[in-house]
Design an enzyme around this catalytic site. Structure first.
Site, PDB file in Angstrom:
ATOM      1  CD  GLU A 110      20.779 -52.859  18.386  1.00  0.00           C
ATOM      2  OE1 GLU A 110      21.274 -53.676  17.589  1.00  0.00           O
ATOM      3  OE2 GLU A 110      20.310 -51.770  18.015  1.00  0.00           O
ATOM      4  CB  THR A 150      42.021 -39.353  -8.533  1.00  0.00           C
ATOM      5  OG1 THR A 150      40.677 -38.989  -8.872  1.00  0.00           O
ATOM      6  CG2 THR A 150      42.920 -38.144  -8.706  1.00  0.00           C
ATOM      7  CG  HIS A 155      18.503 -56.194  14.884  1.00  0.00           C
ATOM      8  ND1 HIS A 155      17.740 -56.254  13.747  1.00  0.00           N
ATOM      9  CD2 HIS A 155      18.373 -54.928  15.362  1.00  0.00           C
ATOM     10  CE1 HIS A 155      17.163 -55.077  13.537  1.00  0.00           C
ATOM     11  NE2 HIS A 155      17.529 -54.251  14.507  1.00  0.00           N
ATOM     12  N   GLY A 165      33.943 -46.119 -11.705  1.00  0.00           N
ATOM     13  CA  GLY A 165      33.820 -46.893 -10.483  1.00  0.00           C
ATOM     14  C   GLY A 165      33.276 -46.059  -9.353  1.00  0.00           C
ATOM     15  N   PRO A 166      32.927 -46.706  -8.237  1.00  0.00           N
ATOM     16  CG  PRO A 166      32.056 -48.364  -6.868  1.00  0.00           C
ATOM     17  CD  PRO A 166      32.983 -48.159  -8.012  1.00  0.00           C
ATOM     18  N   PRO A 167      32.953 -44.025  -5.735  1.00  0.00           N
ATOM     19  CG  PRO A 167      31.619 -42.269  -4.976  1.00  0.00           C
ATOM     20  CD  PRO A 167      31.553 -43.688  -5.439  1.00  0.00           C
ATOM     21  N   GLY A 168      36.122 -43.260  -4.241  1.00  0.00           N
ATOM     22  CA  GLY A 168      37.136 -43.737  -3.310  1.00  0.00           C
ATOM     23  C   GLY A 168      37.834 -45.012  -3.705  1.00  0.00           C
ATOM     24  CB  THR A 169      37.291 -47.541  -6.284  1.00  0.00           C
ATOM     25  OG1 THR A 169      36.929 -46.650  -7.355  1.00  0.00           O
ATOM     26  CG2 THR A 169      36.034 -48.024  -5.596  1.00  0.00           C
TER      27      THR A 169
END
Length: 655
Positions: free
Chosen positions: A458, A241, A461, A234-238
């Site tokens: 801005e 660990t 946008h 999965g992506p980092p930080g999900t």
């Protein structure tokens, strides 16, 4: 618990290299002191003829000689003579000069021997002897540089191999030992599945693995086999660990944790040796779990980016890992968990069934999972009672679990910085803005002309996104410099599982609204649209080459999910196709740019009105756009008024 965990590190003495340097210096000083016991360093050179003259006069008391040189000791009566006044001084260390006073080179040993015999016969020389025994002090001095080099080498080897780390890694003869940290009933961690919010599918599979180890008979009794490994992708930080830590806290079995880089060492064969030692320890303590974090450090596909053809230590480590995972039987009760965010570069042999039987994808959390993650991280934070966690979850689309933890921590720091006793909604909004856009720079010097140009950009946008059906709903617009940007617009993107062509085109059109507004109002363009151009170029390229959304190129994708294209020397298409791709990408971007110009030309007065309001307030919200443009016709379900009012009140407090 944190305090208790710190005590062993505080009491552990740290080895300083200055101890080695000081010891070497002390040895040199001691040797210098010992060798000066004979005052050899203060002896003067004496010619052979002068020595014979001193023998005739009876000045010499004792002579010690070898084949090449002789040490001359004078009598006490001779030392009282003014001729030898310089020899009466003390040495540098304050000791008396007891000799030898002179050193003489021996030419012809026979003549020298006869002169000594003659002087002794005449009573002018008391003693003379030949030195054939070894001088241990001189011998030690000769070997001292070699001893120092060996000691320094051993010291550096100890430092490189961990300096006494657990698992024997600090000793040169234990360098092949595993560096894995063992967590068991004596050394456990207090993270459980209750601390892991969201990720319900991943948690379910991980919990089943823990159940395998706690109650294996439940599965083996009907013929099932315990899986050998599970790969968290999965992506980092999900939270990959974090899930492994929860397994360590829940399993109540020995848990070996290490990183893929712990196998890599400068010495050949060390990685494979550490793999063998790791699995040996795990089998001895089975049932057990091995967790390898960032396994791509050693699990990269073999044969790639190795143009030298030489033996690769990383490949040897991977080969040993493959052998160990497929080598132990299913009844050993050892399960291997691994985590990576680069599964596409892993070796196929590592991913096959029988090694990693399961691949658990840990994706970015959706809005419900983000709300649960917020609740976990807010447990230890003093917050106001009426905090709207659901609104916070909606304001953080695309945030990972690590990002949400960072938001909570940043909000607490912001509240403490302002002297508050509890964290409120304003602090969380400030934290989100700071993480997404960077730190505010209200003191940055901007000329009025530049400020108005930023406001026009801005406002462009905001106007185009308001007029495009599939563009993300606007939350707020600001021209306060933040991070590297001079202005920013916050949107609330819909969390779609699939994206259609018209949705991507509307997003591109809204992104090009800033440059289009500059062109309409000033008839000039600036460098302020760099990030916008980068974004639309990536989107257009993805539409043409990845998603097959271009009619001329057709239903073809040049995306390679296996990561093999990274190592190809040629493009997967011809030069003619490359030319067509470039033309189609440019056509898409220029088409949406012209569309943005048409929209802004039709609403020029409202664009200027919005820019003037931005210059006045510096921050505007959805409610301000509704006052100028009216209700957005595409919003079937409008955002809650409470959310808009919260954002507006927050901005007024900021300014």
């Amino acid at each position: 618990m944190a305090g208790n965990n710190m005590k062993p590190n505080q009491n552990k003495s740290k080895f300083s290299p200055w101890i080695v340097y000081s010891s070497i210096l002390a040895i040199i000083l001691v040797i210098n002191f010992l060798t000066n016991g004979s005052n050899l360093g203060d002896s003067k050179q004496l010619s052979l003829s002068k020595l014979f003259d001193y023998l005739e006069k009876g000045y010499v008391e004792r002579v010690e000689f070898t084949r090449s040189a002789a040490k001359i000791y004078l009598t006490e009566e001779a030392l009282q003579n003014s001729e030898f006044e310089e020899l009466q001084r003390k040495t540098i260390l304050g000791r008396e000069n007891t000799g030898p006073q002179y050193i003489t080179e021996i030419g012809n040993s026979e003549i020298f021997q006869k002169k000594l015999d003659q002087a002794a016969t005449e009573g002018k020389l008391k003693e003379y002897k030949s030195e054939t025994e070894s001088n241990w002090g001189d011998l030690f001095i000769n070997f001292l540089p070699i001893i120092i080099i060996i000691a320094f080498w051993l010291f550096m080897m100890r430092r490189m191999t961990g300096g006494g780390a657990a698992g024997g890694g600090g000793q040169i003869f234990s360098i092949g030992k595993s560096k894995a940290k063992l967590f068991d009933e004596k050394n456990d961690i207090k993270i459980t599945f209750n601390d892991v919010a969201g990720l319900e599918g991943a948690k379910e599979e991980i919990e089943e693995i823990v159940e395998f180890l706690k109650n294996p008979e439940k599965y083996t009794s009907i013929g099932g086999k315990i899986p050998k490994g599970a790969l968290l992708v999965g992506p980092p930080g999900t939270g990959k660990t974090l899930l492994a830590k929860a397994v360590a806290g829940e399993a109540k079995v020995p848990f070996f944790s290490l990183s893929g880089s712990d196998f890599v060492e400068m010495f050949v064969g060390v990685g494979a040796s550490r793999v063998r030692d790791l699995f040996k320890q795990a089998k001895e303590k089975s049932p057990s779990i091995i967790f390898i974090d960032e396994i791509d450090a050693v699990g990269r596909a073999r044969g790639k980016s190795n143009f030298s053809g030489s033996n690769d230590e990383r490949e040897n480590t991977l080969n040993q890992l493959l052998t160990e995972m497929d080598g132990f039987g299913s009844n050993t009760n050892v399960i291997v968990l691994a985590a990576t965010n680069r599964a596409e570069i892993l070796d196929k042999a590592l991913l096959r069934a029988g090694r990693f039987d399961r691949q658990i994808y840990v994706d970015l959390p959706d809005v419900k999972e983000r709300e649960a993650i917020f609740k976990v991280h807010l447990r230890n934070i003093k917050k106001v009672d009426n905090l709207d966690i659901d609104f916070l979850a909606k304001q953080t689309p695309g945030f990972s679990g690590a990002d949400i933890a960072n938001v909570c921590n940043e909000a607490a720091l912001t509240a403490a910085r302002k002297g508050k006793t509890a964290v409120d909604m304003q602090d969380f909004l400030d934290a989100v803005d700071r993480i997404v856009g960077g730190l505010e720079k209200k003191n940055k010097i901007i000329t009025p002309e530049e400020k108005y140009a930023i406001a026009i950009h801005e406002a462009g946008h905001a106007t185009v996104s308001w007029m495009c059906e599939h563009a993300s709903p606007l939350v707020k617009v600001t021209i306060v410099p933040r991070g590297q940007s001079l202005g920013a617009a916050w949107y609330l993107p819909a969390e779609r599982q699939i994206v259609r062509t018209e949705q991507m085109l509307d997003e591109m059109c809204a992104t090009m609204g800033g440059r289009a507004a500059e062109k309409i109002i000033f008839d000039k363009i600036s460098t302020g649209a760099l990030s916008d151009l980068e974004k639309v170029t990536k989107q257009a390229k993805a539409m043409v080459t990845v998603y097959g959304l271009n009619e001329k190129i057709g239903n073809i994708t040049y995306y390679d999910s296996s990561g093999q294209n990274e190592y190809n020397f040629s493009k997967p298409y011809s030069e003619e196709t490359a030319k067509v791709i470039d033309e189609e990408i440019s056509k898409l971007i220029e088409g949406q740019y012209q569309r943005a110009i048409d929209i802004l030309s039709a609403n020029r007065d409202k664009l200027i009105q919005l820019a003037d309001l931005l210059c006045e307030k510096e921050v505007i919200f959805k409610e301000d756009l509704e006052n100028i443009f009216g209700k957005r016709p595409f919003d079937s379900v409008s955002n809650s008024g409470e959310s808009e009012n919260t954002q507006k009140d927050s901005a007024e407090k900021e300014l």
